[in-house]
Design a protein around this motif. Sequence first.
Motif, PDB file in Angstrom:
ATOM      1  N   ARG A   9      -5.172   5.348   1.137  1.00 39.13           N
ATOM      2  CA  ARG A   9      -5.142   3.984   0.604  1.00 39.13           C
ATOM      3  C   ARG A   9      -3.855   3.240   0.983  1.00 39.13           C
ATOM      4  N   GLY A  10      -2.770   3.987   1.132  1.00 42.80           N
ATOM      5  CA  GLY A  10      -1.501   3.348   1.436  1.00 42.80           C
ATOM      6  C   GLY A  10      -0.877   2.726   0.203  1.00 42.80           C
ATOM      7  N   CYS A  11       0.177   1.996   0.418  1.00 43.40           N
ATOM      8  CA  CYS A  11       0.896   1.358  -0.692  1.00 43.40           C
ATOM      9  C   CYS A  11       0.678  -0.146  -0.600  1.00 43.40           C
ATOM     10  N   SER A  12       0.228  -0.729  -1.687  1.00 40.03           N
ATOM     11  CA  SER A  12      -0.104  -2.160  -1.655  1.00 40.03           C
ATOM     12  C   SER A  12       1.139  -3.034  -1.468  1.00 40.03           C
ATOM     13  N   GLU A  13       2.304  -2.510  -1.805  1.00 41.53           N
ATOM     14  CA  GLU A  13       3.531  -3.298  -1.640  1.00 41.53           C
ATOM     15  C   GLU A  13       3.935  -3.438  -0.174  1.00 41.53           C
ATOM     16  N   TYR A  14       3.397  -2.587   0.667  1.00 38.94           N
ATOM     17  CA  TYR A  14       3.807  -2.576   2.071  1.00 38.94           C
ATOM     18  C   TYR A  14       2.863  -3.365   2.979  1.00 38.94           C
ATOM     19  N   LYS A  15       1.979  -4.161   2.404  1.00 36.97           N
ATOM     20  CA  LYS A  15       0.976  -4.880   3.206  1.00 36.97           C
ATOM     21  C   LYS A  15       1.636  -5.844   4.199  1.00 36.97           C
ATOM     22  N   HIS A  16       0.996  -5.997   5.345  1.00 34.69           N
ATOM     23  CA  HIS A  16       1.411  -7.022   6.306  1.00 34.69           C
ATOM     24  C   HIS A  16       0.159  -7.681   6.860  1.00 34.69           C
ATOM     25  N   SER A  17       0.335  -8.601   7.789  1.00 39.56           N
ATOM     26  CA  SER A  17      -0.804  -9.416   8.225  1.00 39.56           C
ATOM     27  C   SER A  17      -1.873  -8.607   8.952  1.00 39.56           C
ATOM     28  N   HIS A  18      -1.483  -7.471   9.534  1.00 37.95           N
ATOM     29  CA  HIS A  18      -2.462  -6.645  10.252  1.00 37.95           C
ATOM     30  C   HIS A  18      -3.063  -5.556   9.369  1.00 37.95           C
ATOM     31  N   SER A  19      -2.620  -5.455   8.139  1.00 42.55           N
ATOM     32  CA  SER A  19      -3.037  -4.329   7.299  1.00 42.55           C
ATOM     33  C   SER A  19      -4.544  -4.303   7.082  1.00 42.55           C
ATOM     34  N   HIS A  20      -5.080  -3.099   7.092  1.00 40.61           N
ATOM     35  CA  HIS A  20      -6.478  -2.927   6.718  1.00 40.61           C
ATOM     36  C   HIS A  20      -6.619  -3.275   5.242  1.00 40.61           C
ATOM     37  N   TRP A  21      -7.722  -3.896   4.875  1.00 40.18           N
ATOM     38  CA  TRP A  21      -7.818  -4.430   3.504  1.00 40.18           C
ATOM     39  C   TRP A  21      -7.907  -3.326   2.452  1.00 40.18           C
ATOM     40  N   LEU A  22      -8.360  -2.139   2.841  1.00 40.51           N
ATOM     41  CA  LEU A  22      -8.508  -1.101   1.828  1.00 40.51           C
ATOM     42  C   LEU A  22      -7.727   0.168   2.182  1.00 40.51           C
ATOM     43  N   TYR A  23      -7.965   0.691   3.384  1.00 36.93           N
ATOM     44  CA  TYR A  23      -7.327   1.959   3.768  1.00 36.93           C
ATOM     45  C   TYR A  23      -6.234   1.690   4.796  1.00 36.93           C
ATOM     46  N   LEU A  56      -3.209  -1.219  14.460  1.00 31.42           N
ATOM     47  CA  LEU A  56      -4.446  -0.605  13.964  1.00 31.42           C
ATOM     48  C   LEU A  56      -4.607  -0.750  12.443  1.00 31.42           C
ATOM     49  N   GLY A  57      -3.702  -1.459  11.819  1.00 27.69           N
ATOM     50  CA  GLY A  57      -3.896  -1.770  10.405  1.00 27.69           C
ATOM     51  C   GLY A  57      -3.217  -0.836   9.429  1.00 27.69           C
ATOM     52  N   PHE A  58      -2.346   0.022   9.920  1.00 25.82           N
ATOM     53  CA  PHE A  58      -1.617   0.912   9.013  1.00 25.82           C
ATOM     54  C   PHE A  58      -0.322   0.228   8.564  1.00 25.82           C
ATOM     55  N   ASP A  59       0.029   0.380   7.309  1.00 25.11           N
ATOM     56  CA  ASP A  59       1.292  -0.166   6.832  1.00 25.11           C
ATOM     57  C   ASP A  59       2.151   0.879   6.116  1.00 25.11           C
ATOM     58  N   THR A  60       1.587   2.053   5.859  1.00 28.60           N
ATOM     59  CA  THR A  60       2.330   3.079   5.119  1.00 28.60           C
ATOM     60  C   THR A  60       2.215   4.416   5.844  1.00 28.60           C
ATOM     61  N   LEU A  61       3.330   5.072   6.025  1.00 34.01           N
ATOM     62  CA  LEU A  61       3.316   6.444   6.554  1.00 34.01           C
ATOM     63  C   LEU A  61       3.675   7.388   5.411  1.00 34.01           C
ATOM     64  N   GLU A  62       2.815   8.346   5.169  1.00 39.60           N
ATOM     65  CA  GLU A  62       3.043   9.291   4.074  1.00 39.60           C
ATOM     66  C   GLU A  62       3.076  10.700   4.637  1.00 39.60           C
ATOM     67  N   VAL A  63       4.047  11.464   4.232  1.00 37.02           N
ATOM     68  CA  VAL A  63       4.138  12.871   4.640  1.00 37.02           C
ATOM     69  C   VAL A  63       4.293  13.711   3.384  1.00 37.02           C
ATOM     70  N   HIS A  64       3.454  14.693   3.229  1.00 34.61           N
ATOM     71  CA  HIS A  64       3.592  15.611   2.100  1.00 34.61           C
ATOM     72  C   HIS A  64       3.007  16.956   2.497  1.00 34.61           C
ATOM     73  N   CYS A  65       3.238  17.964   1.695  1.00 39.36           N
ATOM     74  CA  CYS A  65       2.706  19.285   2.015  1.00 39.36           C
ATOM     75  C   CYS A  65       1.642  19.676   0.989  1.00 39.36           C
ATOM     76  N   ASP A  66       0.930  20.747   1.298  1.00 30.92           N
ATOM     77  CA  ASP A  66      -0.215  21.101   0.456  1.00 30.92           C
ATOM     78  C   ASP A  66       0.209  21.710  -0.877  1.00 30.92           C
ATOM     79  N   VAL A  67       1.429  22.201  -0.936  1.00 29.98           N
ATOM     80  CA  VAL A  67       1.932  22.784  -2.185  1.00 29.98           C
ATOM     81  C   VAL A  67       3.041  21.886  -2.719  1.00 29.98           C
ATOM     82  N   GLY A  68       3.159  21.805  -4.027  1.00 28.70           N
ATOM     83  CA  GLY A  68       4.202  20.974  -4.606  1.00 28.70           C
ATOM     84  C   GLY A  68       3.675  19.595  -4.943  1.00 28.70           C
TER      85      GLY A  68
END
Lengths: 133, 144
Positions: free
Chosen positions: B47-61, B99-111
């Motif tokens: 879904r990304g972060c709604s605060e990081y929207k820009h003009s190219h952002s995908h409306w939902l994902y 391509l409509g991305f505005d948020t980069l998220e990195v996390h691991c499967d544990v924690g």
Amino acid sequence: MDTIITDSIATANMSSNANPFNWLNITLLILNVILVLIIIAQTMMHKASRSKQYQAEQAIINQPTDWSNTMQVFKAQELYNKLKAVCHPDRFTDTEQNQIANHLFQQITENKTNYNRLVELQKEAEHKLNIKI
Amino acid sequence: MNIWIKILQWFNNHSDRTDLIMGFNTDAQKAFIAGLMPVLLQAEISRGCSEYKHSHSHWLYSGFRIKAFTGQQLSRNDIKLIGEAILNDDNLVRKLVVLGFDTLEVHCDVGNYGCRWQIKDFLVLGYSNNYNYLNNNSDGHNNN
């Protein structure tokens, strides 16, 4: 005689009922044609106005994506840690070598996640600073 | 904008975004098998972060999420390192934005924590240290 009169009334009713339907159909048809023409015109205008932006976007999208930096990031970190210790400018007292080391150190810091560039910088450091890494 | 063009662009963008994700996952699998990467990475659209929207952002994902399969909690530096590797590549950042991305998220499967970055910030100036924690980490502090 009665039958003839009845038929003529029926015929008159039928013709009076049919006319509005025909006009309605014709009006709807004309409206549909106008709508299609408007859509086509808008499409053409839109293409003309946005073609440059669209082409620019497609050029960026069609560029091949290189994920090698991401996939070698942990190797790059190891190499970066080694290079930043060996090529630190404080290790070189000679003025010329110090300047080269300073420039190399800046490059190393800027490309600390780019493994391929770090390998190039390692070779450059070995060549210019006469050190073995 | 014409509705037909919107529909066509939606399908085109959708396939391009899917291609990008699939390309990443394929390369990550190859790198893991070859031993280049000690962890297996998997990308997905979020879904990304709604605060990081820009003009190219995908409306939902609009989020590009990378999940690291490690079996243990990755350190904060390791998570930052994976994010930096993407954000230091100018062409890649530009492509993500288009391509409509505005948020980069990195996390691991544990924690229960990870990092996220506003991709727009890295378009011109390159990498900077402004990253946010997705959730409070185990120490209980939220780093903004």
